[in-house]
Design an enzyme around this catalytic site. Sequence first.
Site, PDB file in Angstrom:
ATOM      1  N   THR A  15       0.814  -1.222   0.000  1.00  0.00           N
ATOM      2  CA  THR A  15       0.000   0.000   0.000  1.00  0.00           C
ATOM      3  C   THR A  15       0.848   1.273   0.000  1.00  0.00           C
ATOM      4  OG1 THR A  15      -0.137   0.037   2.424  1.00  0.00           O
ATOM      5  CG2 THR A  15      -1.834  -1.193   1.252  1.00  0.00           C
ATOM      6  N   GLY A  17       3.128   4.365  -1.051  1.00  0.00           N
ATOM      7  CA  GLY A  17       3.383   5.141  -2.266  1.00  0.00           C
ATOM      8  C   GLY A  17       2.444   4.834  -3.404  1.00  0.00           C
ATOM      9  N   THR A  44       3.733  -7.625   2.821  1.00  0.00           N
ATOM     10  CA  THR A  44       3.317  -7.435   4.210  1.00  0.00           C
ATOM     11  C   THR A  44       1.795  -7.389   4.313  1.00  0.00           C
ATOM     12  OG1 THR A  44       3.422  -5.008   4.063  1.00  0.00           O
ATOM     13  CG2 THR A  44       5.413  -6.162   4.774  1.00  0.00           C
ATOM     14  N   ILE A  75      10.986   0.055   6.775  1.00  0.00           N
ATOM     15  CA  ILE A  75      12.422  -0.143   7.017  1.00  0.00           C
ATOM     16  C   ILE A  75      12.671  -0.353   8.503  1.00  0.00           C
ATOM     17  CG2 ILE A  75      14.726   0.874   6.798  1.00  0.00           C
ATOM     18  CD1 ILE A  75      13.544   2.534   4.433  1.00  0.00           C
ATOM     19  N   ASN A  76      12.023   0.452   9.346  1.00  0.00           N
ATOM     20  CA  ASN A  76      12.157   0.319  10.800  1.00  0.00           C
ATOM     21  C   ASN A  76      11.765  -1.087  11.247  1.00  0.00           C
ATOM     22  OD1 ASN A  76      10.600   0.242  13.496  1.00  0.00           O
ATOM     23  ND2 ASN A  76      11.848   2.062  13.739  1.00  0.00           N
ATOM     24  N   GLU A  77      10.658  -1.593  10.720  1.00  0.00           N
ATOM     25  CA  GLU A  77      10.193  -2.938  11.104  1.00  0.00           C
ATOM     26  C   GLU A  77      11.191  -4.015  10.709  1.00  0.00           C
ATOM     27  OE1 GLU A  77       6.427  -4.923  10.869  1.00  0.00           O
ATOM     28  OE2 GLU A  77       5.434  -3.010  10.491  1.00  0.00           O
ATOM     29  N   ASP A 222      29.745   6.493  12.899  1.00  0.00           N
ATOM     30  CA  ASP A 222      30.754   6.836  13.918  1.00  0.00           C
ATOM     31  C   ASP A 222      30.393   6.377  15.324  1.00  0.00           C
ATOM     32  OD1 ASP A 222      28.691   8.603  14.398  1.00  0.00           O
ATOM     33  OD2 ASP A 222      29.974  10.357  14.672  1.00  0.00           O
ATOM     34  N   GLU A 282       6.900   7.353  15.257  1.00  0.00           N
ATOM     35  CA  GLU A 282       5.773   6.685  15.913  1.00  0.00           C
ATOM     36  C   GLU A 282       6.001   6.623  17.424  1.00  0.00           C
ATOM     37  OE1 GLU A 282       3.129   5.839  14.261  1.00  0.00           O
ATOM     38  OE2 GLU A 282       3.931   6.149  12.235  1.00  0.00           O
TER      39      GLU A 282
END
Length: 341
Positions: A15, A17, A44, A75-77, A222, A282
């Site tokens: 879903t 974009g 997903t 990406i976080n998931e 770094d 979030e």
Amino acid sequence: MVKKQKRARLIYNPTSGQEIMKKNVAEVLNVLEGFGYETSAFQTTPEKDSAKKEAERAALAGFDLVIAAGGDGTINEVVNGIAPLKKRPKMAIIPTGTTNDYARALKVPRGNPVEAAKLIGKNQLIKMDIGQAYEDTYFINIAAAGSFTELTYSVPSQLKTMFGYLAYLVKGVELLPQVSKVPVRITHDNGVFEGDVSMIFTALTNSVGGFEQIAPDAKLDDGKFTLILVKTANLIEILHLIRLVLDGGKHINDRRVEYIKTSYIEIEPKSDKRMMINLDGEYGGDAPITLKNLKNHITFFANTDEISDDALVWSQEELALEAIAQKFAHEVEELKPEIEE
């Protein structure tokens, strides 16, 4: 000798974009196959942690590469699925969201899944720092707190999807008069800050909400966060700080801002008021909280030709040598069964 084929798992949000990824899955798979990956795809679902669970499964199944296709949330998931593991596959991203901060930081083509997939063929890698907020919670770009940050929770999710950071910006300006300061104690590498702040902002990259001047000197590898503390709640002063951000990141030298490089951060509220933590846009729990920087934790494909040398500790030559060393180590691993026979 039969060489073991590399395997890649594409995890995509159908879903995101305007369903652009859904329309390009076949071509993306074809591109990856052309780079020598035996590639499969996972779409997903609305189920909680769908991408996270699949990323963990793919990593444990021995996939060499996991590709996250979607917005920063997807990406976080995926990162949360592989970050806790001892053996982690390489990661690539195909950005199809509205803001795509991580893609901006890695200079991955946005809005064109096929071009983003082609970047993998350049074999340019960065060992990216990842933030750890709790024992089992990770973030890739930002952790924030304070009344200034909490305004964003009132932005309806539909507006977030349609307008991305613009929705936050409009709502933020509307609610700026409600910003207040809260007393905190913040421990970091260089000491302790005790005082009143309207915002606590922790960045891993220099791209936040589409802007690249909030943490202008942030490095990707770094082992340090960029910690920004805003010490004013005055509307005129906040608007002035925003202008300084847009004017080349000049806010970092302003007296109303603490600008700190640190590998860990302990945030303790000094009042009874609840302090919510925002992780990658979030809600991510409440303070008190300790944030740790996991240096060079996940290797990402990136377009290092376009990333400023100032954003990396490792030079491009060192990264190229590291890629050669990793390839050699991988080939040695493949030879082991034959040697043992």
